[in-house]
Design a protein around this motif. Structure first.
Motif, PDB file in Angstrom:
ATOM      1  N   ASN A   1      37.111  -0.245   7.602  1.00 36.33           N
ATOM      2  CA  ASN A   1      36.490  -0.613   8.872  1.00 36.33           C
ATOM      3  C   ASN A   1      35.611   0.479   9.449  1.00 36.33           C
ATOM      4  O   ASN A   1      34.668   0.194  10.187  1.00 36.33           O
ATOM      5  CB  ASN A   1      37.559  -1.003   9.900  1.00 36.33           C
TER       6      ASN A   1
ATOM      7  N   VAL B   1      33.192   2.625   5.294  1.00 32.71           N
ATOM      8  CA  VAL B   1      32.518   1.947   4.191  1.00 32.71           C
ATOM      9  C   VAL B   1      31.375   1.103   4.746  1.00 32.71           C
ATOM     10  O   VAL B   1      31.600   0.220   5.572  1.00 32.71           O
ATOM     11  CB  VAL B   1      33.517   1.067   3.399  1.00 32.71           C
ATOM     12  N   GLU B   2      30.158   1.409   4.300  1.00 32.67           N
ATOM     13  CA  GLU B   2      29.000   0.682   4.809  1.00 32.67           C
ATOM     14  C   GLU B   2      28.987  -0.772   4.353  1.00 32.67           C
ATOM     15  O   GLU B   2      28.734  -1.669   5.137  1.00 32.67           O
ATOM     16  CB  GLU B   2      27.707   1.365   4.366  1.00 32.67           C
ATOM     17  N   HIS B   3      29.207  -0.983   3.065  1.00 32.99           N
ATOM     18  CA  HIS B   3      29.212  -2.342   2.520  1.00 32.99           C
ATOM     19  C   HIS B   3      30.614  -2.623   1.996  1.00 32.99           C
ATOM     20  O   HIS B   3      31.025  -2.052   0.993  1.00 32.99           O
ATOM     21  CB  HIS B   3      28.188  -2.464   1.386  1.00 32.99           C
ATOM     22  N   PRO B   4      31.361  -3.485   2.676  1.00 36.96           N
ATOM     23  CA  PRO B   4      32.733  -3.746   2.228  1.00 36.96           C
ATOM     24  C   PRO B   4      32.749  -4.312   0.811  1.00 36.96           C
ATOM     25  O   PRO B   4      31.847  -5.049   0.418  1.00 36.96           O
ATOM     26  CB  PRO B   4      33.259  -4.770   3.233  1.00 36.96           C
ATOM     27  N   PRO B   5      33.775  -3.957   0.043  1.00 36.18           N
ATOM     28  CA  PRO B   5      33.862  -4.468  -1.334  1.00 36.18           C
ATOM     29  C   PRO B   5      34.153  -5.968  -1.340  1.00 36.18           C
ATOM     30  O   PRO B   5      34.621  -6.534  -0.358  1.00 36.18           O
ATOM     31  CB  PRO B   5      35.026  -3.679  -1.925  1.00 36.18           C
ATOM     32  N   ALA B   6      33.881  -6.583  -2.472  1.00 37.59           N
ATOM     33  CA  ALA B   6      34.138  -8.010  -2.632  1.00 37.59           C
ATOM     34  C   ALA B   6      35.630  -8.287  -2.481  1.00 37.59           C
ATOM     35  O   ALA B   6      36.466  -7.424  -2.744  1.00 37.59           O
ATOM     36  CB  ALA B   6      33.644  -8.471  -4.004  1.00 37.59           C
TER      37      ALA B   6
ATOM     38  N   LYS C   1      39.067  -6.119  -3.517  1.00 33.87           N
ATOM     39  CA  LYS C   1      40.092  -5.713  -2.559  1.00 33.87           C
ATOM     40  C   LYS C   1      41.458  -6.240  -3.001  1.00 33.87           C
ATOM     41  O   LYS C   1      42.460  -5.540  -2.888  1.00 33.87           O
ATOM     42  CB  LYS C   1      39.755  -6.229  -1.161  1.00 33.87           C
TER      43      LYS C   1
END
Length: 131
Positions: A67, A70-75, A79
């Motif tokens: 939150n 991480v700029e681009h959350p993982p798929a 996760k």
């Protein structure tokens, strides 16, 4: 001998990167409210959350890191795999030991075996080409 070097090289690189990164860390971590941590051991992070950088809070609560850092959350599937591995390791009752055995020793050993298999297959293909 060269396979032993292939096995030890990733560990050597990991130790060198870990030790060099200590030189770049500040001796004192200052946080809001004037609280300081890590005066005597600069490599140890506090367990308090910091929105500006990762601390042990990110290790203990990965959602906090996702939150805030991480700029681009993982798929979602990634996760799921990540948290599945965490649950698997925690389910053993000895999280630290199982983490070292599986991810610190088991995974690199498996990668080494796969690399040796690829090298053998390439040699076999090369020998078949020139027959």
């Amino acid at each position: 001998m060269k396979y032993l070097l292939l096995l030890l090289l990733p560990y050597l690189i990991m130790v060198v990167v870990n030790e060099v990164s200590r030189w770049r860390q500040p001796g004192v971590f200052k946080y809001k409210g004037g609280v300081t941590y890590g005066v005597s051991i600069p490599a140890i992070n506090p367990s308090e959350g910091d929105p500006d950088r990762c601390t042990w809070r990110c290790h203990d609560d990965t959602e906090y890191c996702l939150n805030h850092h991480v700029e681009h959350p993982p798929a979602e599937w990634l996760k799921g795999a990540y948290f599945g591995i965490i649950r698997l390791l925690a389910g053993t009752g000895a999280y630290g030991l199982s983490n070292v055995l599986l991810l610190g020793a088991g995974w690199p050993f498996m990668m080494l075996l796969l690399l040796i298999g690829v090298v053998r297959m390439r040699r076999k293909i090369k020998s078949l080409r020139y027959e």
